[in-house]
Motif scaffolding. Structure first.
Motif, PDB file in Angstrom:
ATOM      1  N   ALA A  14       0.831  -1.206   0.000  1.00 26.86           N
ATOM      2  CA  ALA A  14       0.000   0.000   0.000  1.00 26.86           C
ATOM      3  C   ALA A  14       0.865   1.255   0.000  1.00 26.86           C
ATOM      4  CB  ALA A  14      -0.936  -0.005   1.209  1.00 26.86           C
ATOM      5  N   GLY A  15       1.959   1.207   0.724  1.00 29.56           N
ATOM      6  CA  GLY A  15       2.880   2.340   0.761  1.00 29.56           C
ATOM      7  C   GLY A  15       3.526   2.587  -0.591  1.00 29.56           C
ATOM      8  N   ALA A  21       1.634   7.036  -6.487  1.00 26.70           N
ATOM      9  CA  ALA A  21       0.531   7.944  -6.819  1.00 26.70           C
ATOM     10  C   ALA A  21       0.925   9.387  -6.516  1.00 26.70           C
ATOM     11  CB  ALA A  21      -0.728   7.563  -6.046  1.00 26.70           C
ATOM     12  N   GLY A  22       1.583   9.593  -5.394  1.00 27.76           N
ATOM     13  CA  GLY A  22       2.047  10.931  -5.052  1.00 27.76           C
ATOM     14  C   GLY A  22       3.081  11.438  -6.038  1.00 27.76           C
ATOM     15  N   GLU A  23       3.938  10.547  -6.471  1.00 26.54           N
ATOM     16  CA  GLU A  23       4.959  10.905  -7.460  1.00 26.54           C
ATOM     17  C   GLU A  23       4.312  11.317  -8.780  1.00 26.54           C
ATOM     18  OE1 GLU A  23       8.331   8.489  -9.928  1.00 26.54           O
ATOM     19  OE2 GLU A  23       8.155   8.012  -7.800  1.00 26.54           O
ATOM     20  N   LYS A  33       4.232  10.122   2.841  1.00 26.03           N
ATOM     21  CA  LYS A  33       3.326   9.221   3.564  1.00 26.03           C
ATOM     22  C   LYS A  33       3.484   7.784   3.057  1.00 26.03           C
ATOM     23  CE  LYS A  33      -0.409  12.345   4.952  1.00 26.03           C
ATOM     24  NZ  LYS A  33      -1.850  12.613   4.809  1.00 26.03           N
ATOM     25  N   GLY A  34       3.635   7.623   1.757  1.00 31.45           N
ATOM     26  CA  GLY A  34       3.840   6.295   1.184  1.00 31.45           C
ATOM     27  C   GLY A  34       5.143   5.674   1.653  1.00 31.45           C
ATOM     28  N   ASP A  35       6.202   6.482   1.694  1.00 29.68           N
ATOM     29  CA  ASP A  35       7.490   5.984   2.180  1.00 29.68           C
ATOM     30  C   ASP A  35       7.395   5.547   3.637  1.00 29.68           C
ATOM     31  OD1 ASP A  35       8.803   6.377  -0.244  1.00 29.68           O
ATOM     32  OD2 ASP A  35       9.534   8.377   0.308  1.00 29.68           O
ATOM     33  N   VAL A  36       6.691   6.330   4.443  1.00 34.45           N
ATOM     34  CA  VAL A  36       6.517   5.985   5.862  1.00 34.45           C
ATOM     35  C   VAL A  36       5.734   4.681   5.994  1.00 34.45           C
ATOM     36  CG1 VAL A  36       5.380   6.702   8.014  1.00 34.45           C
ATOM     37  CG2 VAL A  36       6.722   8.356   6.696  1.00 34.45           C
ATOM     38  N   ARG A  37       4.685   4.540   5.219  1.00 36.36           N
ATOM     39  CA  ARG A  37       3.865   3.317   5.275  1.00 36.36           C
ATOM     40  C   ARG A  37       4.689   2.099   4.855  1.00 36.36           C
ATOM     41  NH1 ARG A  37      -1.989   3.307   2.654  1.00 36.36           N
ATOM     42  NH2 ARG A  37      -2.621   4.016   4.705  1.00 36.36           N
TER      43      ARG A  37
END
Length: 56
Positions: A14-15, A21-23, A33-37
Motif C-alpha cells: 500500500a505504501g 501515486a504521489g509521485e 506518507k507512502g514511504d513511511v507506510r
C-alpha cells in the motif's frame, strides 16, 4: 506466515502504491506518507520474521 508478516506485506504494498501515486500527481506529501507506510510494513514484517525464528 504469521499475521505480522501478512499485515507487513500489505502495508508495504500500500505504501508503494501511495508513494507512486504521489509521485505521478506531483504531491510530495503523499510520497512521504507512502514511504513511511512502506517502512512501517517492512518493520512489521521483520517483527513477524523474528516471531517465526524465535517462536511466539
Amino acid at each position: 506466515m504469521n499475521q505480522d508478516q501478512v499485515k507487513g506485506n500489505i502495508k508495504d504494498a500500500a505504501g508503494k502504491l501511495q508513494q507512486k501515486a504521489g509521485e505521478l500527481a506531483g504531491n510530495d506529501k503523499q510520497q512521504v506518507k507512502g514511504d513511511v507506510r512502506q517502512t512501517e510494513g517492512k518493520i512489521q514484517k521483520g517483527v513477524g520474521n523474528l516471531k517465526d525464528t524465535f517462536g511466539k
